[in-house]
Design an enzyme around this catalytic site. Structure first.
Site, PDB file in Angstrom:
ATOM      1  N   LYS A   1      98.330  95.092  42.850  1.00 38.00           N
ATOM      2  CA  LYS A   1      98.031  94.038  43.823  1.00 38.00           C
ATOM      3  C   LYS A   1      98.581  94.411  45.205  1.00 38.00           C
ATOM      4  O   LYS A   1      97.933  94.171  46.227  1.00 38.00           O
ATOM      5  CB  LYS A   1      98.639  92.710  43.364  1.00 38.00           C
ATOM      6  CG  LYS A   1      98.439  91.583  44.372  1.00 38.00           C
ATOM      7  CD  LYS A   1      98.926  90.248  43.850  1.00 38.00           C
ATOM      8  CE  LYS A   1      98.699  89.159  44.909  1.00 38.00           C
ATOM      9  NZ  LYS A   1      99.061  87.808  44.410  1.00 38.00           N
TER      10      LYS A   1
ATOM     11  N   HIS B   1      60.043 108.595  20.675  1.00 34.42           N
ATOM     12  CA  HIS B   1      60.041 107.389  21.502  1.00 34.42           C
ATOM     13  C   HIS B   1      60.503 106.158  20.722  1.00 34.42           C
ATOM     14  O   HIS B   1      59.901 105.090  20.785  1.00 34.42           O
ATOM     15  CB  HIS B   1      58.663 107.162  22.115  1.00 34.42           C
ATOM     16  CG  HIS B   1      58.179 108.342  22.915  1.00 34.42           C
ATOM     17  ND1 HIS B   1      58.803 108.794  24.060  1.00 34.42           N
ATOM     18  CD2 HIS B   1      57.148 109.199  22.702  1.00 34.42           C
ATOM     19  CE1 HIS B   1      58.175 109.850  24.529  1.00 34.42           C
ATOM     20  NE2 HIS B   1      57.169 110.124  23.722  1.00 34.42           N
TER      21      HIS B   1
END
Length: 513
Positions: free
Chosen positions: A137, A275
């Protein structure tokens, strides 16, 4: 100028002694705790104990040691705000400029067989994430390091300019928050699973980068492959690549589809996928006969496909596959001779996968949609012939029953609307992904051609009317398996009786979108 201070407390001690030694050589004071402090002192690096900073002893088996204002004040105090600096001065809090922390091994602990809940809980780090978050932070002023891979970057910048750059501190802070988020996600997932909660109010997931991909589904799309933080043993993500060029986005999706199909079979089986649809599935008494069946199911579509075999690939099967252009071959193993034959093709990807894990507990499926995520359990319901019912006048023969069971396993992995025509050991016609079911039947029948004699047909969902059954009957289909459940089921039953077809209802559908 006040000396810089670094707080070092790590579970993963890789490279940390050298890191601390080089920090000390740059004039940085080292604060440390527990096992890390002992290791650094044994390496001849002077350290300050955490209790010397806090004037408070460690307690509760080390659960409470760094959760103290003199630590977090030193991490969170902003150097550009006079009131912060005054408070630090009033309370004798010295700034901490560098934090090197990594966390208790929660992930590694829960992956060990036989780990108890108490052991897992004790490996939930509290002080470590708190220090990391405080430092991250305040990254405008504090350098925070959570990954040993970043030690070199920090040391290089400190040596060159006396401090890390703002850009580096920001990148390291972002990495910290990714790290703590992933850590908390694992804990949340573990405890959620313990409580049996199926639909928590929020879903926290974490994945780790497995590889960057050259491109995505198409060459203009960027893509990457992430693996679950707790790896699933029987998955394309856990398969080991032995040879060939890097996997592509489409390879990974096709490979996933292929191993899902191969998981259905205990006897020797070979699956060919194009596919994300099977173009040939074969089973047999041995792998060679299974491969022959899968190849002959559709010798045209298998070109450029992906093949999964559930037995070790031997020389005879390798010789046959070597004659084709294939993208990937996945198997439990390859004999030395088989590997020699197949690896002669430099781009052919050869991969191994642990098939002994195929029946282990399965994770939920997760599918992304724009703005959301769909979650469901996998379609791995166990079905038995005794649960199915014959709804026509004619009963299936024993050979037809075998073919129906085989085709039913296959059709659940074909994109809806799905039709599979098969005999007892081989798919011979597949109709996938059509907008109406009779269209899929027509494609499957056309592909089957003359091989349709004595074949059966499987449909992943019910027939909404009798036209599909009629078309199948006109082309020689002798038995059909489908879920049933249409308001016009009787029309399909009557049509089956007209053509002497044995029809079986399963009461379970297998849509795959």
């Amino acid at each position: 100028m006040t000396k810089k201070r670094a707080l070092i407390s790590v579970s993963d001690k890789t490279g940390v002694a050298d890191f601390a030694k080089r920090l000390a050589a740059l004039g940085v004071e080292i604060i440390s705790t527990g096992g890390t402090k002992t290791m650094l002192e044994q390496a001849g690096i002077p350290t300050i104990g955490i209790e010397e900073v806090t004037n408070f002893p460690e307690m509760m088996d080390g659960r409470v040691k760094t959760l103290h204002p003199k630590i977090h004040g030193g991490l969170l105090g902003r150097r550009d705000i006079p009131e912060h600096m005054a408070a630090m001065n009033d309370h004798d809090i010295q700034p901490i400029d560098i934090v090197c922390v990594n966390l208790y091994p929660f992930k590694e602990t829960i992956q060990k067989p036989g780990t108890t809940v108490d052991e897992a809980i004790e490996n939930i780090d509290i002080g470590g994430p708190s220090m990391l978050r405080s430092a991250a932070k305040n990254h405008q002023f504090v350098t925070v390091v959570v990954d040993p891979i970043d030690y070199g970057i920090v040391l290089g910048e400190l040596s060159e300019g006396g401090d890390t750059t703002a850009t580096t501190r920001q990148k390291l802070a972002a990495k910290v928050f990714r790290h703590t988020a992933a850590y908390d996600a694992l804990i949340a997932g573990y405890l959620t699973e313990l409580t049996g909660e199926n639909e928590p109010e929020s879903l926290t997931l974490t994945y780790e980068l497995k590889q960057s991909l050259r491109y995505g589904e198409n060459s203009h799309q960027q893509a990457a492959f992430y693996q679950e933080a707790l790896p699933v043993p029987f998955s394309i993500a856990s398969a080991k690549q032995l040879h060939g060029k890097e996997l592509s986005y489409n390879n990974i999706k096709d490979g996933d589809a292929a191993i899902r199909i191969a998981r259905e079979f205990d006897q020797p089986a070979v699956v060919a996928v194009k596919h994300m649809n099977p173009c040939g599935i074969g089973i047999g008494e041995d792998l060679f006969s299974a491969y022959t069946a899968a190849y002959e199911a559709d010798p045209v579509s298998i070109f450029g496909g992906i093949i999964v075999l559930n037995r070790e690939v031997d020389e005879a099967v390798a010789e046959k596959m070597h004659q084709l252009f294939l993208e990937i071959i996945i198997a439990p193993s390859f004999s030395d001779k088989a590997f020699e034959i197949l690896s002669a093709k430099k781009n052919l990807r050869l991969m191994t996968l642990d098939f002994t894990q195929k029946d282990e507990a399965k994770d939920n499926e997760k599918v992304s949609v724009l703005g959301g995520l769909l979650v469901q359990n996998q379609d791995i319901v166990k079905e038995e012939r005794v649960d199915w019912k014959v709804v026509t006048k004619r009963q299936p023969t024993e050979e037809e029953w075998e073919a129906l069971a085989f085709s039913w396993k296959a059709v659940k992995h074909v994109k809806s609307n799905a039709i599979v025509i098969a005999n007892a050991h081989q798919t011979i016609g597949i109709g996938a992904g059509q907008m109406n079911r009779v269209g899929s039947v027509q494609i499957a029948v056309a592909q089957a051609g003359e091989k349709i004699t004595d074949a059966v047909l499987a449909s992943d969902a019910y027939f909404p009317m009798g036209d599909s059954v009629e078309y199948a009957g006109e082309h020689g289909i002798k038995a059909i398996i489908q879920p049933g459940g249409s308001i016009r089921d009787q029309e399909s039953i009557d049509m089956a009786d007209k053509y002497g077809i044995a029809m079986v209802f399963t009461d379970i559908r297998h849509f795959r979108h």
